[in-house]
Design an enzyme around this catalytic site. Structure first.
Site, short mmCIF file in Angstrom:
data_model
loop_
_atom_site.label_atom_id
_atom_site.label_comp_id
_atom_site.label_asym_id
_atom_site.label_seq_id
_atom_site.Cartn_x
_atom_site.Cartn_y
_atom_site.Cartn_z
N GLN A 182 0.86 -1.34 0.14
CA GLN A 182 -0.10 0.09 0.06
C GLN A 182 0.99 1.44 -0.11
OE1 GLN A 182 -3.33 0.23 -0.11
NE2 GLN A 182 -3.80 -1.93 -0.20
N HIS A 204 -0.91 -4.38 -9.01
CA HIS A 204 -2.04 -3.55 -9.34
C HIS A 204 -2.77 -2.75 -8.56
CE1 HIS A 204 -4.69 -6.16 -6.34
NE2 HIS A 204 -3.74 -7.02 -6.32
N CYS A 327 -19.85 -9.50 4.97
CA CYS A 327 -20.28 -10.42 3.85
C CYS A 327 -19.08 -9.95 2.77
CB CYS A 327 -21.46 -9.94 2.90
SG CYS A 327 -22.85 -10.39 4.08
C1 PLP Z 1 -3.30 -6.10 -1.95
C2 PLP Z 1 -2.31 -6.55 -0.74
C3 PLP Z 1 -1.84 -7.75 -0.62
C4 PLP Z 1 -1.83 -8.75 -1.59
O1 PLP Z 1 -1.51 -8.43 -2.83
P1 PLP Z 1 -1.82 -9.31 -4.30
O2 PLP Z 1 -0.98 -8.99 -5.34
O3 PLP Z 1 -3.28 -8.84 -4.36
O4 PLP Z 1 -1.53 -10.71 -4.07
C5 PLP Z 1 -0.93 -7.84 0.43
N1 PLP Z 1 -0.57 -6.78 1.22
C6 PLP Z 1 -1.19 -5.76 1.23
C7 PLP Z 1 -1.03 -4.85 2.31
C8 PLP Z 1 -2.02 -5.56 0.32
O5 PLP Z 1 -3.03 -4.38 0.49
#
Ligand code: PLP
Length: 397
Positions: A182, A204, A327
């Site tokens: 993040q 992503h 949910c």
């Molecule tokens: C989204 C997220 C992940 C997982 O990442 P992916 O690429 O979806 O496996 C791990 N840690 C945090 C803090 C995330 O926000």
């Protein structure tokens, strides 16, 4: 009120940007070669990956050899934690320190290791959602193999004191991993200056595609192979490379990190207006520290309503957001993150997370602040819990 469409769930995922897509497109058809092949079409792609690795490294102040491409954030977290555990178990180091409000990719990996003889200390967080460096230091033992603390929390957006924790780990000779999924593009990250030994990131979350990520592993640390097979990723993660994904990741991280102060300057006032506006509603509470939080994160509990009903109503008004409850996550338990702040279940259940990016505007803020009070009024009017609370004149926050 004219309906708007607002995507306010950047913490869940983001769209691939035009620039990133343009960077990737040639690698699907024109430059489709296998990077391991000997002819020019292969060698060109080998060079492209080398270049992409250097570009990703430069954004973190790492060396290219310290960057391993992976299938995303969860994979990077798993590899870092299980890899270090596997290596250091041989030196009788079977203790791991993490926090209670990590992403499940970290928590469930730690729980897996507990079943295999590891001991895990789950540090508490403050009511403001911050891990204390002093708690980290106090938890370190002679048999501690790894400290894993996330850079920024995905639900409440709090930014952890990573440089301080890094310095403590280095001082005690304990390896330090951070899930920075993040934080990329929102916080200045310098793995050398901040004493980070391992770092996970995921494309992503900053406009690269899903299914591509990276793990930074400091020189001198050798992780066991994640996937056995060919010689890709220094032989540690075999399998023909996701060349378009890798090229997209390099472009996306460059764009995300090129002007972080400008992004913060733009988003912070919008975030604060949203916070102040929603907090005007009776019985609401901001989750997570107000200052030490991502510029694009708002997380507020609204007493007397269910998070998922709120999300459905907001969706009807064109606002796509998230909640830490029930949910949405496929479980009936409120989020472990909100509970870790000491919120009671009733309060945790009615939480709303808005997470937004650079395209967010003042008009978006105005629209959201027009919609939310109406929606909350309607949901509270149907809520038995709200009725009871009002009758008893009881306040939960
Ligand atoms: C989204 C997220 C992940 C997982 O990442 P992916 O690429 O979806 O496996 C791990 N840690 C945090 C803090 C995330 O926000």
């Amino acid at each position: 009120m004219e309906k708007r469409y607002i995507y306010a769930d950047h913490a869940a995922t983001t769209a691939v940007s035009d620039e990133v897509l343009q960077e990737m497109l040639p690698y699907f058809q024109e430059h489709f070669g296998n990077p391991s092949s000997i002819y020019a079409k292969g060698r060109e792609n080998e060079r492209a990956i080398l270049d992409a690795r250097a570009r990703v490294a430069a954004c973190l102040n790492a060396d290219p050899k310290e960057i391993f491409f992976t299938g995303g954030g969860s994979e990077s977290d798993n590899w870092a934690i299980k890899g270090i555990a596997d290596k250091l178990e041989q030196k009788d180091k079977k203790h791991i320190i993490t926090s209670v409000f990590e992403h499940h990719a970290v928590l469930h990996t730690c729980e897996f290791l507990e079943k295999h003889g590891f001991e895990v200390t789950y540090l508490p967080v403050s009511p403001a959602g911050l891990v204390s460096p002093a708690d980290v230091e106090a938890a370190i033992r002679p048999d501690t193999a790894l400290v894993s603390i996330m850079y920024a929390n995905n639900e409440i957006g709090t930014i952890q004191p990573i440089p301080e924790i890094g310095a403590i780990c280095r001082k005690h000779g304990v390896l330090f991993h951070t899930d920075a999924v993040q934080a990329i593009g929102n916080v200045k990250i310098d793995v050398k200056a901040q004493n980070i030994d391992l770092l996970s990131l995921s494309g992503h979350k900053f406009h690269a595609p899903k299914g591509i990520g990276a793990l930074y592993v400091r020189k001198g640390i050798s992780l066991p192979n994640l996937i056995h097979g060919g010689g890709q990723e220094s032989g540690k993660r075999a399998g023909t490379e996701n060349v378009p994904g890798i090229m997209g990741l390099a472009k996306a991280i460059e764009l995300a990190t090129e002007n972080i102060p400008a992004k913060i300057a733009k988003l912070t006032p919008l975030r604060n207006q949203l916070i102040d506006g929603i907090l005007k509603i009776d019985q609401t509470k901001l989750n997570g520290d107000r200052e030490k939080r991502l510029a694009g994160n708002v997380n507020i509990s609204i007493v007397g309503i269910e998070g998922e009903s709120l999300l459905l109503m907001l969706d009807h008004y064109g606002i796509q957001a998230s909640s830490g409850s029930a949910c949405t996550s496929g479980s009936l338990d409120p989020s472990h993150v909100l509970l870790s702040l000491g919120l009671v279940h009733e309060v945790a259940h009615g939480s709303l997370r808005l997470s937004f990016g650079e395209e967010f505007t003042q008009e978006d803020v105005d629209y959201i602040l027009e919609v939310i009070p109406q929606v909350v009024d309607r949901l509270r009017a149907m809520s038995p819990m709200w009725e009871t609370l009002t009758k008893e004149n009881r306040k939960l926050v």
